[in-house]
Design a protein around this motif. Sequence first.
Motif, PDB file in Angstrom:
ATOM      1  N   SER A   1      -6.692  12.710  10.151  1.00  0.00           N
ATOM      2  CA  SER A   1      -8.003  12.484  10.454  1.00  0.00           C
ATOM      3  C   SER A   1      -8.225  14.042  10.911  1.00  0.00           C
ATOM      4  O   SER A   1      -7.431  14.876  11.624  1.00  0.00           O
TER       5      SER A   1
ATOM      6  N   ILE B   1      -5.223   4.746   2.043  1.00  0.00           N
ATOM      7  CA  ILE B   1      -5.476   5.939   2.834  1.00  0.00           C
ATOM      8  C   ILE B   1      -7.164   6.174   2.681  1.00  0.00           C
ATOM      9  O   ILE B   1      -7.896   6.430   3.584  1.00  0.00           O
ATOM     10  N   ASP B   2      -7.938   5.772   1.442  1.00  0.00           N
ATOM     11  CA  ASP B   2      -9.374   5.866   1.549  1.00  0.00           C
ATOM     12  C   ASP B   2      -9.851   4.919   2.417  1.00  0.00           C
ATOM     13  O   ASP B   2     -10.795   5.328   3.100  1.00  0.00           O
ATOM     14  N   GLY B   3      -9.473   3.483   2.462  1.00  0.00           N
ATOM     15  CA  GLY B   3     -10.021   2.601   3.180  1.00  0.00           C
ATOM     16  C   GLY B   3      -9.861   3.065   4.812  1.00  0.00           C
ATOM     17  O   GLY B   3     -10.639   2.798   5.680  1.00  0.00           O
TER      18      GLY B   3
ATOM     19  N   THR C   1      -1.048  13.024   5.797  1.00  0.00           N
ATOM     20  CA  THR C   1      -2.499  13.253   5.926  1.00  0.00           C
ATOM     21  C   THR C   1      -3.066  12.854   7.389  1.00  0.00           C
ATOM     22  O   THR C   1      -2.110  12.096   8.157  1.00  0.00           O
TER      23      THR C   1
ATOM     24  N   TYR D   1       2.706   8.657   3.838  1.00  0.00           N
ATOM     25  CA  TYR D   1       2.650   7.881   2.689  1.00  0.00           C
ATOM     26  C   TYR D   1       3.529   8.332   1.647  1.00  0.00           C
ATOM     27  O   TYR D   1       4.163   9.291   1.815  1.00  0.00           O
TER      28      TYR D   1
ATOM     29  N   LYS E   1     -14.765   6.396  10.169  1.00  0.00           N
ATOM     30  CA  LYS E   1     -15.948   6.921  10.250  1.00  0.00           C
ATOM     31  C   LYS E   1     -17.095   6.477  11.514  1.00  0.00           C
ATOM     32  O   LYS E   1     -17.604   7.066  11.959  1.00  0.00           O
TER      33      LYS E   1
ATOM     34  N   PHE F   1      -9.659   5.937   6.495  1.00  0.00           N
ATOM     35  CA  PHE F   1     -10.719   6.878   6.754  1.00  0.00           C
ATOM     36  C   PHE F   1     -11.999   6.429   6.620  1.00  0.00           C
ATOM     37  O   PHE F   1     -12.890   7.024   7.573  1.00  0.00           O
ATOM     38  N   GLU F   2     -12.294   5.622   5.720  1.00  0.00           N
ATOM     39  CA  GLU F   2     -13.660   4.930   5.980  1.00  0.00           C
ATOM     40  C   GLU F   2     -14.070   4.094   7.033  1.00  0.00           C
ATOM     41  O   GLU F   2     -15.039   4.011   7.652  1.00  0.00           O
TER      42      GLU F   2
ATOM     43  N   ARG G   1       1.037  -1.042  -0.109  1.00  0.00           N
ATOM     44  CA  ARG G   1      -0.081  -0.049  -0.032  1.00  0.00           C
ATOM     45  C   ARG G   1       0.593   1.211  -0.079  1.00  0.00           C
ATOM     46  O   ARG G   1       1.923   1.145   0.292  1.00  0.00           O
TER      47      ARG G   1
END
Length: 347
Positions: free
Chosen positions: A338, A307-309, A336, A326, A315, A311-312, A280
């Motif tokens: 939260s 990254i996308d996963g 990056t 990264y 939630k 932050f998902e 990743r």
Amino acid sequence: METGILSLMGKYRHRAGLAMVLMCLSMSALMPDKLRTFQITGEAQGTTYAITYYAKRQLATKREIDSAFKSLDASLSIYDPSSLISRFNASQKGIEMDLHFSKVIAKSLQIYRETGSLFDITVYPLVRAWGFGTAAPVAMPDSASIRTLLECVGSDRLEIQGNRLLKTGPCVQVDVNGIAQGYSVDVIARFLEARGIADYMVEVGGEIRTRGLKHPGGEPMRIGIETPSATGFAAPVIREVISIGDGAVTTSGSYRKFRESGGVRLSHIIDPATGFPVRREIISATVVAPDAITADGFDNALLAAGIDGAFEILKTHPEMQVYLIYKKPDGTIADTASAGFGRYIVR
């Protein structure tokens, strides 16, 4: 910082992670009516530990701390052939759990469900096959052997019945190294609090829990997060300094613990879906949570999620904040975080 920096160089044997730097160590005036600084250091769980606490008199000793680690290892260490976890792995159907094993297994199964199986303690056969277990393999596994091992992987192959942990077949084995050090930090922290200690920092292999303030000045405790240099992986530097108050912070990183095959770096973090090391863009995931077992259990999964996963997943976990480092397509390092992580950063 008054007396220097103690660099904590990752997870050592149990798991890779970015080193963190404690900035809480200072000597206080040795007056009976003032809080004194007590420091306990040693080796445990294949790494080092460092404890700093503030009290008017000595309330915890190295002998007591080492005894606590011995109890933890007797339950959770895959490097001890007589430990409870080793006996489970060697069993045909399962074993009766003690309190340590029961708590770690229950939390592991919870995180397994909440991360869509990205955190899976049954990857131990794969971990060994890729050379990150108790012994290096003779050769790297091929696709056929990985497919065979995957038949033994999946936390849905585990079942808790009362105090017993059962498995669907003898080949199912577990490795809790991705969460056990965080749990150990919490155990030591609870021990200190039971002794009436209100201000402390506990660190085991880079996993940290803090409470209260640094004395004698009453300043917040500070922790430095390391990252690889912008041009490579050789020289880690301090990227951010944070102060988390009462809570825990852990880091999982793919750049310290790895193997090389054909010029390719293989991460110690194994994807339980494919059986292969995770590849990743994230090279470090730092998690702040109320306790260390939570932070430690999620940091590997967030790294593996991308990254996308990541932050998902966050939630549904407002109690956690994350800082991700990264590697961009051009090879440079970026970060990056939260939305709530900024409140911890020391400007």
